[in-house]
Design an enzyme around this catalytic site. Sequence first.
Site, PDB file in Angstrom:
ATOM      1  N   LEU A   1       0.828  -1.195   0.000  1.00 18.82           N
ATOM      2  CA  LEU A   1       0.000   0.000   0.000  1.00 18.82           C
ATOM      3  C   LEU A   1       0.876   1.263   0.000  1.00 18.82           C
ATOM      4  O   LEU A   1       1.886   1.305   0.704  1.00 18.82           O
ATOM      5  CB  LEU A   1      -0.839  -0.132   1.264  1.00 18.82           C
ATOM      6  CG  LEU A   1      -2.006   0.690   1.618  1.00 18.82           C
ATOM      7  CD1 LEU A   1      -2.944  -0.172   2.461  1.00 18.82           C
ATOM      8  CD2 LEU A   1      -1.563   1.845   2.444  1.00 18.82           C
TER       9      LEU A   1
ATOM     10  N   GLY B   1       0.765  -5.461   0.860  1.00 18.92           N
ATOM     11  CA  GLY B   1      -0.061  -5.438  -0.351  1.00 18.92           C
ATOM     12  C   GLY B   1       0.616  -6.122  -1.529  1.00 18.92           C
ATOM     13  O   GLY B   1      -0.048  -6.687  -2.402  1.00 18.92           O
TER      14      GLY B   1
HETATM   15  C1  LIG Z   1      -2.742  -7.397  -9.887  1.00 17.92           C
HETATM   16  C2  LIG Z   1      -3.236  -7.973  -8.624  1.00 17.92           C
HETATM   17  C3  LIG Z   1      -3.341  -7.064  -7.454  1.00 17.92           C
HETATM   18  C4  LIG Z   1      -4.102  -7.482  -6.225  1.00 17.92           C
HETATM   19  C5  LIG Z   1      -3.895  -6.466  -5.220  1.00 17.92           C
HETATM   20  C6  LIG Z   1      -4.822  -6.444  -4.131  1.00 17.92           C
HETATM   21  C7  LIG Z   1      -4.368  -5.332  -3.244  1.00 17.92           C
HETATM   22  C8  LIG Z   1      -5.023  -5.369  -1.962  1.00 17.92           C
HETATM   23  C9  LIG Z   1      -4.113  -4.768  -0.997  1.00 17.92           C
HETATM   24  C10 LIG Z   1      -4.709  -4.684   0.303  1.00 17.92           C
HETATM   25  C11 LIG Z   1      -3.634  -4.330   1.239  1.00 17.92           C
HETATM   26  C12 LIG Z   1      -4.152  -4.032   2.540  1.00 17.92           C
HETATM   27  C13 LIG Z   1      -3.148  -4.009   3.557  1.00 17.92           C
HETATM   28  C14 LIG Z   1      -1.883  -3.585   3.050  1.00 17.92           C
HETATM   29  C15 LIG Z   1      -1.057  -2.871   3.810  1.00 17.92           C
HETATM   30  C16 LIG Z   1       0.199  -2.410   3.265  1.00 17.92           C
HETATM   31  O1  LIG Z   1       0.605  -2.738   2.186  1.00 17.92           O
HETATM   32  S1  LIG Z   1       1.073  -1.335   4.259  1.00 17.92           S
HETATM   33  C17 LIG Z   1       2.598  -1.080   3.411  1.00 17.92           C
HETATM   34  C18 LIG Z   1       3.583  -2.052   3.907  1.00 17.92           C
HETATM   35  N1  LIG Z   1       4.805  -1.939   3.183  1.00 17.92           N
HETATM   36  C19 LIG Z   1       5.993  -1.990   3.768  1.00 17.92           C
HETATM   37  O2  LIG Z   1       6.109  -2.102   4.975  1.00 17.92           O
HETATM   38  C20 LIG Z   1       7.189  -1.860   2.859  1.00 17.92           C
HETATM   39  C21 LIG Z   1       7.973  -0.678   3.218  1.00 17.92           C
HETATM   40  N2  LIG Z   1       9.104  -0.533   2.335  1.00 17.92           N
HETATM   41  C22 LIG Z   1      10.237  -1.257   2.466  1.00 17.92           C
HETATM   42  O3  LIG Z   1      10.394  -2.104   3.324  1.00 17.92           O
HETATM   43  C23 LIG Z   1      11.339  -0.960   1.482  1.00 17.92           C
HETATM   44  O4  LIG Z   1      11.080   0.285   0.892  1.00 17.92           O
HETATM   45  C24 LIG Z   1      11.486  -2.026   0.382  1.00 17.92           C
HETATM   46  C25 LIG Z   1      10.163  -2.294  -0.332  1.00 17.92           C
HETATM   47  C26 LIG Z   1      12.029  -3.329   0.981  1.00 17.92           C
HETATM   48  C27 LIG Z   1      12.503  -1.499  -0.684  1.00 17.92           C
HETATM   49  O5  LIG Z   1      13.703  -1.142  -0.043  1.00 17.92           O
HETATM   50  P1  LIG Z   1      14.737  -0.176  -0.796  1.00 17.92           P
HETATM   51  O6  LIG Z   1      14.938  -0.643  -2.184  1.00 17.92           O
HETATM   52  O7  LIG Z   1      15.912  -0.072   0.111  1.00 17.92           O
HETATM   53  O8  LIG Z   1      13.962   1.224  -0.928  1.00 17.92           O
HETATM   54  P2  LIG Z   1      13.779   2.342   0.206  1.00 17.92           P
HETATM   55  O9  LIG Z   1      14.976   3.214   0.233  1.00 17.92           O
HETATM   56  O10 LIG Z   1      13.353   1.715   1.481  1.00 17.92           O
HETATM   57  O11 LIG Z   1      12.500   3.163  -0.350  1.00 17.92           O
HETATM   58  C28 LIG Z   1      12.620   4.030  -1.484  1.00 17.92           C
HETATM   59  C29 LIG Z   1      11.603   5.131  -1.328  1.00 17.92           C
HETATM   60  O12 LIG Z   1      10.281   4.564  -1.367  1.00 17.92           O
HETATM   61  C30 LIG Z   1       9.554   4.959  -0.211  1.00 17.92           C
HETATM   62  N3  LIG Z   1       8.629   3.876   0.166  1.00 17.92           N
HETATM   63  C31 LIG Z   1       8.959   2.605   0.434  1.00 17.92           C
HETATM   64  N4  LIG Z   1       7.856   1.873   0.714  1.00 17.92           N
HETATM   65  C32 LIG Z   1       6.810   2.718   0.609  1.00 17.92           C
HETATM   66  C33 LIG Z   1       5.383   2.557   0.765  1.00 17.92           C
HETATM   67  N5  LIG Z   1       4.824   1.377   1.090  1.00 17.92           N
HETATM   68  N6  LIG Z   1       4.589   3.630   0.593  1.00 17.92           N
HETATM   69  C34 LIG Z   1       5.131   4.825   0.252  1.00 17.92           C
HETATM   70  N7  LIG Z   1       6.474   5.041   0.084  1.00 17.92           N
HETATM   71  C35 LIG Z   1       7.282   4.001   0.257  1.00 17.92           C
HETATM   72  C36 LIG Z   1      10.632   5.200   0.832  1.00 17.92           C
HETATM   73  O13 LIG Z   1      10.144   6.035   1.839  1.00 17.92           O
HETATM   74  C37 LIG Z   1      11.712   5.859   0.003  1.00 17.92           C
HETATM   75  O14 LIG Z   1      11.299   7.201  -0.198  1.00 17.92           O
HETATM   76  P3  LIG Z   1      12.388   8.369  -0.349  1.00 17.92           P
HETATM   77  O15 LIG Z   1      13.240   8.352   0.885  1.00 17.92           O
HETATM   78  O16 LIG Z   1      11.545   9.607  -0.460  1.00 17.92           O
HETATM   79  O17 LIG Z   1      13.165   8.055  -1.597  1.00 17.92           O
END
Ligand SMILES: CCCCCCCCCCCCC/C=C/C(=O)SCCNC(=O)CCNC(=O)[C@H](O)C(C)(C)COP(=O)(O)OP(=O)(O)OC[C@H]1O[C@@H](n2cnc3c(N)ncnc32)[C@H](O)[C@@H]1OP(=O)(O)O
Length: 303
Positions: A109, A154
């Site tokens: 998400l 997600g």
């Molecule tokens: C086609 C079929 C589809 C079906 C789909 C159905 C969808 C239904 C979904 C329902 C979901 C409901 C519940 C879901 C909840 C969630 O998903 S909550 C989100 C949880 N996510 C996380 O905890 C992941 C967080 N991110 C990370 O752990 C890491 O970023 C990574 C993914 C492992 C990547 O690491 P790395 O390459 O080192 O990148 P980073 O430096 O960490 O990040 C780069 C920039 O991106 C920003 N960012 C990262 N994750 C998110 C995010 N989830 N949302 C917004 N922004 C994010 C991060 O802050 C960095 O930003 P900048 O510093 O500005 O560059």
Amino acid sequence: MALASGVRFAERALLRPWALLRGTTLGRTEPAAGGGGDGARRFGSQRVLVEPDAASGVAVMKLRNPPVNALSLELLTELVISLEKLENDKTFRGVILTSDCPRVFCAGLDLTEICGRNPAHCAEYWKAMQELWLRTYLSSLVLVAAINGACPAGGCIIALSCDCRVLADNPKYRIGLNETLLGIIAPFWLKDTYVNTIGHRASEQALQLGSLFPPAEALQVGLVDQVVPEDQVQSTALSEMARWLAVPDHARQLTKNMMRKATADRLLRQRDADTQNFVSFVCRDSIQKSLQAYLEKLRQRKG
Ligand SMILES: CCCCCCCCCCCCC/C=C/C(=O)SCCNC(=O)CCNC(=O)[C@H](O)C(C)(C)COP(=O)(O)OP(=O)(O)OC[C@H]1O[C@@H](n2cnc3c(N)ncnc32)[C@H](O)[C@@H]1OP(=O)(O)O
């Protein structure tokens, strides 16, 4: 035709996605690199690249919402529309879903869609989440996830909504539902999808602990079907696709519907209540504070 009347019923109940589309460039068609005929032409949108191969009836759909394929409202909408387009084109029987962003399949998400946003925006966003899950979970196409990067929350649900999952063997590519670690709760339909895949006890543990499984453990618990070296993810996904496509469509589709319809129907029966629960939960001050703190931690943590 007898084919999946239940699937049609569910599809009729789904939202039309067009209203959600803002500032996207869907429908653009361009020749694939080195490609010539219609079967080699690719189409898609800003955030979803579709490479169709009409000869095999298989399209590769790539998420490209850098840096981490966070599920923004635009990405959700474009995924729904691209999937719908392939489903309506009877040339296609299968889709391989993968990432165009290095090292990340999908970060889940997009937290910026629910941090500091008003309730109306959160509701619109959540409806788009529900829509995408319903469409993928009940898709008549064979969906194979070629997971070529990290796959939390997600992202994991996208993968679990597919029929088969192939994960690259890299310890950094962890997969699972880590919602509790963010202070949020997986909705019931996400929990149901987890239970349907790995069983009740394993889900109970993994959901409460917010476990993200490295490849070997993901394979062991049944979250993925194959773990292969990174450079073999696409070819293995194609082999899996061939195995699934060897089954007659109508028999496979009816069986898929039989296995999944009850789970999807639970959400269809209470979509509005689920949206209201989500909105009232994420708009609480305490939840907003936890999400902000998590996002800040992500921004500060580099590498
Ligand atoms: C086609 C079929 C589809 C079906 C789909 C159905 C969808 C239904 C979904 C329902 C979901 C409901 C519940 C879901 C909840 C969630 O998903 S909550 C989100 C949880 N996510 C996380 O905890 C992941 C967080 N991110 C990370 O752990 C890491 O970023 C990574 C993914 C492992 C990547 O690491 P790395 O390459 O080192 O990148 P980073 O430096 O960490 O990040 C780069 C920039 O991106 C920003 N960012 C990262 N994750 C998110 C995010 N989830 N949302 C917004 N922004 C994010 C991060 O802050 C960095 O930003 P900048 O510093 O500005 O560059």
